[in-house]
Design an enzyme around this catalytic site. Structure first.
Site, PDB file in Angstrom:
ATOM      1  N   ASP A 270       0.821  -1.251  -5.493  1.00 36.92           N
ATOM      2  CA  ASP A 270      -0.448  -2.073  -5.206  1.00 36.92           C
ATOM      3  C   ASP A 270      -0.455  -3.069  -4.110  1.00 36.92           C
ATOM      4  O   ASP A 270       0.878  -3.413  -3.959  1.00 36.92           O
ATOM      5  CB  ASP A 270      -1.284  -2.308  -6.538  1.00 36.92           C
ATOM      6  CG  ASP A 270      -2.722  -2.613  -6.112  1.00 36.92           C
ATOM      7  OD1 ASP A 270      -3.063  -2.565  -4.738  1.00 36.92           O
ATOM      8  OD2 ASP A 270      -3.564  -2.456  -7.025  1.00 36.92           O
ATOM      9  N   TRP A 271      -1.411  -3.267  -3.422  1.00 32.77           N
ATOM     10  CA  TRP A 271      -1.034  -4.371  -2.365  1.00 32.77           C
ATOM     11  C   TRP A 271      -1.037  -5.771  -2.852  1.00 32.77           C
ATOM     12  O   TRP A 271      -1.892  -6.459  -3.363  1.00 32.77           O
ATOM     13  CB  TRP A 271      -2.554  -4.191  -1.383  1.00 32.77           C
ATOM     14  CG  TRP A 271      -2.529  -2.986  -0.461  1.00 32.77           C
ATOM     15  CD1 TRP A 271      -2.951  -3.388   0.777  1.00 32.77           C
ATOM     16  CD2 TRP A 271      -2.206  -1.747  -0.606  1.00 32.77           C
ATOM     17  NE1 TRP A 271      -2.601  -2.023   1.298  1.00 32.77           N
ATOM     18  CE2 TRP A 271      -2.266  -1.116   0.605  1.00 32.77           C
ATOM     19  CE3 TRP A 271      -1.798  -0.862  -1.768  1.00 32.77           C
ATOM     20  CZ2 TRP A 271      -2.074   0.223   1.138  1.00 32.77           C
ATOM     21  CZ3 TRP A 271      -1.437   0.432  -1.678  1.00 32.77           C
ATOM     22  CH2 TRP A 271      -1.496   0.994  -0.175  1.00 32.77           C
TER      23      TRP A 271
END
Ligand code: BGC
Length: 728
Positions: A270-271
């Site tokens: 995920d970012w």
């Protein structure tokens, strides 16, 4: 031979160096994706392989070179090998906008929870196929769709993106949606793996839970979704699990996902979820949105670690192999993007179909709904029903043409973009159908609204609740809307409440009103769908994919861990850090919790009324190696309708946990009877055996029921099953 040539032509069309087949054997489409990836990797330098393992977050790039679209992710092309740029977009509910401007529109689907309420894998496939088609036309080839987090807490601000509280329902629909997306020659991503079950403190939160409990709940949803959908990619989550970050968690990544389930694709982060290079050893293959991490780990540090012998070159090869084999397997390399114009109006029809089937009729006093076309006067109140239908915020936000931004709540996250209303106003749709007068009040003055409601044949009050990524929510409407509904219902008991909410809400006014419809976030054609159900053009066939509690005191954690305010007005992702959440309820999530504790919720999982009535009979349960249950369903009413028979296990020989083990949809004409057979999902008949590292089913008597909801056993039965042991 023909397919082989197609491969060659495709590579040339990428605009890179023209590649001759003998020099580029990986373009031979007759070879397996794994073989093709190996052939290609054999030509690539270490630096070229590592270039596939980390990507940009264009939204945060200081200077964005031309050709890189404003979107969630980008990894440059390697034209000399025919590898196209990886262009990533969020797309759980349609192609998200990511700040490309309000004219870059797409067709917004209803929320994921709405999709789950349809109990319909075919619709999930159609939704995915629509998203994939639009994404291709917009120039994206890897979609960050496929949210499959279990709704363990109804206050999770992202539940609207996901598919409810049951692993079988959620996993089945997620798998179907992923297949739909990937039918467009692109990669879809199952996310956020795993136990990212609340937003508050998500960056550091440790979800503490036992192995068997995790396997039988949150991980089971992913296991089912991945088996059914075969996504090219899986995104690991922000949070920690039993103390270890999801993106550097060997038990989850190398263990369950890759070893046990045999996932051949790549794991992307995920970012902003990568914290060290340890992640690569634990099973993370690609660092996404590198600008969001403290440093770019999967570039220079990875190169240095390989050079110093601290990190095996073979693992870099494996990481790049996983990326390439998914790109080959899904046709991303063989079918280059050819962006074109969108027909969002046509695509919105799919959204409309989902909305129509997702609406759940929760209460209906005799004779109130469906509305009579001949009603003399209808009063519509509140919810900005004159403007459109509300949508959820965050990275999944889709912007349709003509959408309206009403207001930004104080401190709302910038990527939430304010509260967006999709431009299909229910008021207009009601007016198109009503024979008589339709008056409207915005509800800002409850006394005036009540006065207007007084003389009406029927009153429809719209109430909405905004939810967004990065913020958890309270379990209710805001006080002003509760007061408005009470005031209106006091003036006129023929009041129907239409809820547009992210998930369950409490309803202090339930006893006062005549009807309640849960319309979720209903998407592009939400107004039409609501009106069709109100007027009975469509039978309400949605069923609750999540239990509606009577209040927070019924939840396993009456206080949401880390949340500082009961009614947050801004992001809560940074609150409560560092946070430990003990999931002591184990796999007793949602209705299983209510059954285990003997609690009666406001509305149970699986519940939903119809305008007709259904009768069940003739139960026959066949055990042995599996469980097959057949029964009849009869439409005993006067209208056509759709029923959603649900098969639950009530107890096994040594355990009495309730579980949904199969479900279906049956459309029946008045008086029609159909015999239905449901086969139970084998993993749901078993328990996770920690010592044996497999699913284990005890021999003996299994109690079951067929019901209209988790709390409404229409037919009870039992079957004797043999012992079984299933590899994960
Ligand atoms: C979200 C992901 C999303 C990513 C890229 C993250 O904040 O958790 O769901 O795909 O951003 O936009």
């Amino acid at each position: 031979m023909r397919r082989f040539l197609v491969g060659m032509v495709c590579a040339a069309a990428l605009g890179g160096v023209a590649i001759a087949a003998p020099a580029a054997p990986w373009l031979n489409t007759k070879l397996s994706p794994d073989r093709r990836a190996d052939l290609l990797l054999g030509r690539m330098s270490l630096a070229e392989q590592i270039a596939l393992l980390h990507g940009h977050f264009p939204v945060l790039m200081k200077s964005r070179p031309p050709g890189i679209p404003m979107s969630a992710g980008y990894i440059p092309a390697q034209p000399k090998y025919g590898i196209p740029a990886i262009r990533e977009s969020d797309a759980s509910l349609g192609v998200a906008n990511a700040g490309r401007g309000d004219t870059d529109d797409a067709a917004p689907l209803p929320s994921g929870l709405a999709l789950a309420a349809t109990f319909d894998p075919k619709l999930a496939f159609a939704s995915g196929a629509m998203i994939g088609r639009e994404a291709r036309q917009k120039g994206f080839n890897v979609l960050l769709a496929g949210g499959a987090n279990l709704a363990r807490d109804p206050r999770n601000g992202r539940n609207f993106e996901y598919l409810g509280e049951d692993p079988l329902l959620g996993g089945t629909l997620d798998g179907a949606a992923i297949r739909g997306i990937q039918s467009n020659h692109m990669v879809s991503t199952a996310k956020h793996y795993a136990l990212n079950d609340q937003e508050t403190g998500r960056g550091t939160l440790s979800a503490d839970i036992g192995e068997a409990a995790m396997r039988e709940s949150d991980l089971l949803e992913f296991e089912i979704a991945i088996a059914a959908g075969r996504p090219g990619s899986v995104m690991c989550a922000y949070n920690r699990i039993n103390g270890t970050y999801a993106c550097e968690n060997p038990a989850l990544l190398n263990g369950a996902l890759k070893h046990d389930w045999g996932f051949p694709g790549w794991v992307m982060s995920d970012w902003g979820a990568v914290h060290s290079l340890d992640a690569a050893a634990a099973g993370l293959d690609q660092e996404s949105g590198q600008e969001a991490d403290r440093q770019v780990y999967f570039d220079a540090p990875l190169t240095a670690a390989v050079a110093s012998g601290k990190f095996p070159k073979a693992r870099v090869h494996d990481m790049a192999h996983r990326v390439l084999r998914s790109l080959f397997a899904e046709g991303v390399i063989d079918h280059p993007l050819a962006p074109g114009a969108l027909d969002t109006r046509m695509d919105s029809a799919t959204a409309g179909k989902v909305a129509e089937q997702a609406i759940v009729l929760l209460k209906n006093s005799p004779g109130l709904l469906p509305l009579a076309a001949g009603a003399r006067k209808i009063v519509v109140i509140g919810g900005h029903a004159d403007v459109g239908v509300i949508s959820g915020g965050g990275s999944s936000q889709v912007i349709p043409l003509g959408s309206t931004k009403l207001r930004s709540p104080k401190g709302a996250p910038s990527w939430g973009g304010g509260i967006i209303y999709h431009p299909d106003p229910p008021l207009a749709a009601i007016r198109r159908r009503a024979g008589g007068e339709v008056a409207y009040a915005d509800g800002s003055d409850p006394a005036a609204a009540a006065a207007l409601a007084k003389g009406a044949d029927v009153v429809v009050v719209f109430a909405s609740q905004w939810a967004t990524e990065a913020m958890d929510i309270r379990l209710g409407l805001d006080d002003q809307q509760d007061a408005l509904i009470s005031a209106v219902a006091a003036a006129n008991p023929h009041t129907v409440v239409v809820l547009e909410t992210g998930g369950p809400v409490v309803m202090p006014w339930l006893g006062q009103v005549g009807g309640v419809l849960e319309a979720w976030y209903p998407g592009a054609r939400g107004g039409e769908a609501i009106a069709k159900v109100l007027f009975g053009e469509v039978d309400p066939s949605g069923r609750l994919p999540q239990t509606f509690p009577t209040g927070e005191d019924q939840l396993p954690r009456p206080q949401l861990p880390g949340l500082k305010s009961a009614a947050p007005e801004g992001p809560t992702i940074g609150q409560g850090e560092p946070l430990q959440v003990h999931y002591d309820e184990g796999s007793d999530v949602g209705y299983r919790w209510y059954a285990a504790k003997g609690l009666k919720p406001l509305f149970p999982f699986g519940y939903g009324l119809s305008y007709t009535a259904f009768r069940y009979g003739g139960l026959k349960a066949v055990g042995g190696q599996g469980l097959s249950v057949s029964f009849t369903v009869t439409n005993s009413g006067a209208r056509a309708g759709i029923e959603m028979p649900q098969l639950y296990l009530a107890s096994e020989p040594h355990r009495s946990q309730q579980r949904l083990v199969a479900f279906t949809r049956v459309a029946l004409k008045p008086g029609q009877t159909r015999r239905v057979t449901l086969n139970a999902e084998p993993r749901l008949l078993a328990d996770w055996d920690v010592a044996g590292h497999r699913w284990k089913r005890a021999a003996g008597r299994y109690e079951l029921f067929v019901g209209r909801s988790a709390a409404d056993p229409a037919l009870k039965g039992a079957a004797v099953l043999t012992a079984a042991s299933l590899a994960p």
